[in-house]
Design a protein around this motif. Structure first.
Motif, PDB file in Angstrom:
ATOM      1  N   THR A  65      22.587   2.917  10.376  1.00  0.00           N
ATOM      2  CA  THR A  65      23.045   1.814   9.522  1.00  0.00           C
ATOM      3  C   THR A  65      22.518   1.926   8.089  1.00  0.00           C
ATOM      4  O   THR A  65      23.060   1.283   7.187  1.00  0.00           O
ATOM      5  N   TYR A  66      21.488   2.740   7.875  1.00  0.00           N
ATOM      6  CA  TYR A  66      20.901   2.870   6.541  1.00  0.00           C
ATOM      7  C   TYR A  66      21.532   3.985   5.704  1.00  0.00           C
ATOM      8  O   TYR A  66      21.374   3.996   4.486  1.00  0.00           O
ATOM      9  N   GLY A 126      23.866   5.911   3.474  1.00  0.00           N
ATOM     10  CA  GLY A 126      24.838   5.493   2.473  1.00  0.00           C
ATOM     11  C   GLY A 126      24.350   4.362   1.583  1.00  0.00           C
ATOM     12  O   GLY A 126      24.913   4.132   0.520  1.00  0.00           O
ATOM     13  N   LEU A 127      23.304   3.664   2.008  1.00  0.00           N
ATOM     14  CA  LEU A 127      22.752   2.585   1.185  1.00  0.00           C
ATOM     15  C   LEU A 127      21.885   3.171   0.076  1.00  0.00           C
ATOM     16  O   LEU A 127      21.345   4.271   0.209  1.00  0.00           O
ATOM     17  N   ASP A 128      21.722   2.411  -1.016  1.00  0.00           N
ATOM     18  CA  ASP A 128      20.787   2.877  -2.032  1.00  0.00           C
ATOM     19  C   ASP A 128      19.378   2.729  -1.466  1.00  0.00           C
ATOM     20  O   ASP A 128      19.116   1.848  -0.630  1.00  0.00           O
ATOM     21  N   GLN A 167      16.436   1.724  -2.434  1.00  0.00           N
ATOM     22  CA  GLN A 167      15.662   0.491  -2.584  1.00  0.00           C
ATOM     23  C   GLN A 167      16.166  -0.594  -1.642  1.00  0.00           C
ATOM     24  O   GLN A 167      15.378  -1.259  -0.969  1.00  0.00           O
ATOM     25  N   SER A 168      17.480  -0.773  -1.560  1.00  0.00           N
ATOM     26  CA  SER A 168      18.053  -1.775  -0.650  1.00  0.00           C
ATOM     27  C   SER A 168      17.771  -1.413   0.799  1.00  0.00           C
ATOM     28  O   SER A 168      17.475  -2.285   1.621  1.00  0.00           O
ATOM     29  N   ALA A 169      17.864  -0.130   1.135  1.00  0.00           N
ATOM     30  CA  ALA A 169      17.612   0.320   2.496  1.00  0.00           C
ATOM     31  C   ALA A 169      16.161   0.038   2.894  1.00  0.00           C
ATOM     32  O   ALA A 169      15.897  -0.433   4.004  1.00  0.00           O
ATOM     33  N   GLN A 198      15.703  -3.731   3.453  1.00  0.00           N
ATOM     34  CA  GLN A 198      16.354  -4.132   4.698  1.00  0.00           C
ATOM     35  C   GLN A 198      15.526  -3.675   5.905  1.00  0.00           C
ATOM     36  O   GLN A 198      15.347  -4.429   6.865  1.00  0.00           O
ATOM     37  N   LYS A 232      10.223   7.651   2.189  1.00  0.00           N
ATOM     38  CA  LYS A 232      11.373   8.205   1.472  1.00  0.00           C
ATOM     39  C   LYS A 232      11.051   9.642   1.078  1.00  0.00           C
ATOM     40  O   LYS A 232      10.025   9.896   0.455  1.00  0.00           O
ATOM     41  N   ALA A 281      20.401   7.587  -2.997  1.00  0.00           N
ATOM     42  CA  ALA A 281      21.031   7.047  -1.790  1.00  0.00           C
ATOM     43  C   ALA A 281      20.447   7.716  -0.540  1.00  0.00           C
ATOM     44  O   ALA A 281      20.065   8.890  -0.575  1.00  0.00           O
ATOM     45  N   CYS A 287      18.588   9.408   8.094  1.00  0.00           N
ATOM     46  CA  CYS A 287      17.545   8.442   8.492  1.00  0.00           C
ATOM     47  C   CYS A 287      17.170   8.718   9.943  1.00  0.00           C
ATOM     48  O   CYS A 287      18.020   8.965  10.777  1.00  0.00           O
TER      49      CYS A 287
END
Length: 71
Positions: A17-18, A20-22, A24-26, A29, A40, A64, A68
């Motif tokens: 689910t993580y 493709g997310l940027d 920082q947002s990942a 979340q 990271k 991005a 993960c």
């Protein structure tokens, strides 16, 4: 002999689910979902292979998440 410890349940969300997310947002979340540590890493980073329960690893490229995995 001591009993073998049973690992805790940990967060139940899928690492997929993580992707493709940027980054920082990942990370935000993941921490909100109960992951204790977020690591990271750039593509091709040399890392140790120890498994750390509660840790989520992100491969980050151009800001991005491209991969993960748990531990």
């Amino acid at each position: 002999m001591a009993p073998i410890p049973t690992p805790g349940a940990g967060p139940q969300d899928s690492p997929d689910t993580y992707v493709g997310l940027d980054a920082q947002s990942a990370e935000q979340q993941a921490l909100e979902h109960g992951w204790r540590t977020v690591r990271k890493l750039p593509p091709g980073a040399i890392i140790t292979m120890e498994y750390l329960e509660g840790r989520l690893n992100f491969q980050v490229e151009d800001g991005a998440v491209t991969r993960c995995w748990k531990g």
